[in-house]
Design a protein around this motif. Structure first.
Motif, mmCIF file in Angstrom:
data_model
loop_
_atom_site.group_PDB
_atom_site.id
_atom_site.type_symbol
_atom_site.label_atom_id
_atom_site.label_comp_id
_atom_site.label_asym_id
_atom_site.label_seq_id
_atom_site.Cartn_x
_atom_site.Cartn_y
_atom_site.Cartn_z
ATOM 1 N N SER A 105 -23.182 -25.622 31.977
ATOM 2 C CA SER A 105 -22.417 -24.456 32.405
ATOM 3 C C SER A 105 -22.190 -23.544 31.211
ATOM 4 C CB SER A 105 -21.098 -24.894 33.030
ATOM 5 O OG SER A 105 -20.202 -25.272 32.033
ATOM 6 N N SER A 107 -20.514 -20.547 29.325
ATOM 7 C CA SER A 107 -19.310 -19.721 29.365
ATOM 8 C C SER A 107 -19.595 -18.330 28.803
ATOM 9 C CB SER A 107 -18.174 -20.388 28.604
ATOM 10 O OG SER A 107 -18.464 -20.462 27.231
ATOM 11 N N HIS A 108 -20.329 -18.276 27.722
ATOM 12 C CA HIS A 108 -20.802 -16.957 27.296
ATOM 13 C C HIS A 108 -21.943 -17.124 26.311
ATOM 14 C CE1 HIS A 108 -18.428 -17.584 23.687
ATOM 15 N NE2 HIS A 108 -18.981 -16.535 23.162
ATOM 16 N N PHE B 75 -27.634 -23.931 22.205
ATOM 17 C CA PHE B 75 -26.485 -24.078 23.094
ATOM 18 C C PHE B 75 -25.433 -24.914 22.379
ATOM 19 C CE2 PHE B 75 -24.007 -26.617 26.002
ATOM 20 C CZ PHE B 75 -23.554 -25.663 26.887
ATOM 21 N N ASN B 78 -18.705 -26.550 23.866
ATOM 22 C CA ASN B 78 -17.338 -26.251 23.432
ATOM 23 C C ASN B 78 -16.493 -27.505 23.297
ATOM 24 O OD1 ASN B 78 -17.702 -23.470 23.336
ATOM 25 N ND2 ASN B 78 -17.239 -23.236 25.508
ATOM 26 N N LEU B 84 -27.678 -27.976 21.270
ATOM 27 C CA LEU B 84 -28.947 -28.273 21.928
ATOM 28 C C LEU B 84 -29.931 -27.121 21.700
ATOM 29 C CD1 LEU B 84 -27.562 -29.434 25.408
ATOM 30 C CD2 LEU B 84 -28.189 -30.869 23.462
ATOM 31 N N ALA B 112 -27.476 -17.576 21.088
ATOM 32 C CA ALA B 112 -26.626 -18.750 21.242
ATOM 33 C C ALA B 112 -25.872 -18.682 22.559
ATOM 34 C CB ALA B 112 -25.634 -18.825 20.094
ATOM 35 N N PHE B 113 -25.907 -19.782 23.264
ATOM 36 C CA PHE B 113 -25.088 -19.922 24.465
ATOM 37 C C PHE B 113 -23.941 -20.856 24.139
ATOM 38 C CE2 PHE B 113 -29.309 -18.904 25.918
ATOM 39 C CZ PHE B 113 -29.087 -18.013 26.944
ATOM 40 N N ARG B 114 -22.866 -20.683 24.833
ATOM 41 C CA ARG B 114 -21.754 -21.618 24.722
ATOM 42 C C ARG B 114 -21.339 -22.064 26.100
ATOM 43 N NH1 ARG B 114 -19.437 -21.793 19.810
ATOM 44 N NH2 ARG B 114 -20.359 -20.208 18.449
ATOM 45 N N GLY B 115 -20.822 -23.269 26.155
ATOM 46 C CA GLY B 115 -20.362 -23.780 27.429
ATOM 47 C C GLY B 115 -20.066 -25.253 27.295
ATOM 48 N N VAL B 116 -20.235 -25.971 28.371
ATOM 49 C CA VAL B 116 -19.965 -27.402 28.359
ATOM 50 C C VAL B 116 -21.268 -28.123 28.665
ATOM 51 C CG1 VAL B 116 -18.622 -29.255 29.388
ATOM 52 C CG2 VAL B 116 -17.613 -26.982 29.133
ATOM 53 N N PRO B 118 -23.868 -31.226 29.706
ATOM 54 C CA PRO B 118 -23.848 -32.134 30.853
ATOM 55 C C PRO B 118 -22.991 -33.377 30.602
ATOM 56 C CG PRO B 118 -26.071 -31.341 30.482
ATOM 57 C CD PRO B 118 -25.247 -30.809 29.367
#
Lengths: 139, 139
Positions: A105, A107-108, B75, B78, B84, B112-116, B118
């Motif tokens: 997922s 977030s940004h 990636f 957070n 990744l 760069a992506f950010r998130g949670v 898997p």
DNA sequence: CTAGGTGCAAAAGGTTTGCGGTTAA
DNA sequence: TTAACCGCAAACCTTTTGCACCTAG
């Protein structure tokens, strides 16, 4: 929203060229000579967590701040250091370009391009004959 | 390619989890106890300018290094801080997604992506009842 | 009176640099 | 011999923090 925060925000808006905290500090001091660098950092942090300001951290060295809170990428000119905002194309998403695992997922995202801006490209094309005399030994 | 540079490169390859310079230093010291942090920085810089290593600078704090010199995005989780690598989809380009002015020549880009991730998403879904007793106060 | 914000100075990272000594061509 | 490299320590730059003061509610 205190007077200092307003001042910092106004200083940031003054010219939308992605200033560093120190540059914001210098602008802010023109408006409020008593303001301190630490306060500028505090205010930028506060504004950033309110969503009014975006912190851009895509290179070594000081962070840069921009009041543009729309979705956008940045372009850094390798020659003159200018930072340009690049808007997202309509109905396009970064996920279209990179392979994302399932259940990730997002977030940004932060995106930065590097290269040569039109101005510098033009300058470089305009003065090819001068390179014989003095070549620019840039990094 | 000196012994130190080789050591630093091997240390970096040891586990491809985007270590910081200090982490590379600690790994390298296992292989060569006399190596110094400054040398690790120097070697990483050298390897980076050779194109063998990529420096990733997309967050506050220490730079991260990766030996993956293929085109890819990152990636950041957070929750656990894992990084990744995200490969580019075939025949897709970042330019498809962002509006670039004419005559802008792109030399490279960083994304760069950010998130949670898997794993963390699964953990969060699995243990909702334990949060009453002890919440993890992480970073 | 209390809570939060400010200004100052100092500390805290992270990275770079200067310099003497060493190594390899 | 010479040039490049290493290791150490100190410098440097950016950001954060501790603390006293001040101000608004």
């Amino acid at each position: 929203m205190t007077e200092q925060r307003r001042t910092v925000y106004d200083a940031l808006m003054e010219e939308r060229n992605h200033p560093t905290a120190v540059e914001v500090f210098m602008r802010a001091r023109n408006r409020m000579p008593s303001i301190s660098l630490a306060t500028v950092y505090n205010c930028l942090e506060t504004l950033s967590s309110c969503g009014l300001v975006k912190t851009v951290n895509l290179e070594r060295g000081p962070a840069r701040y921009c009041p543009n809170n729309q979705e956008h990428a940045h372009f850094y000119c390798n020659d003159c250091g200018t930072v340009l905002d690049l808007p997202l194309r309509a109905r396009r998403h970064p996920e279209d370009v990179w392979e994302l695992p399932e259940q990730l997922s997002i977030s940004h995202h932060e995106v930065a391009f590097r290269g040569v801006c039109p101005k510098c490209a033009m300058k470089a094309a305009q003065l090819p004959e001068q390179r014989e005399n003095a070549q620019n030994t840039k990094e």
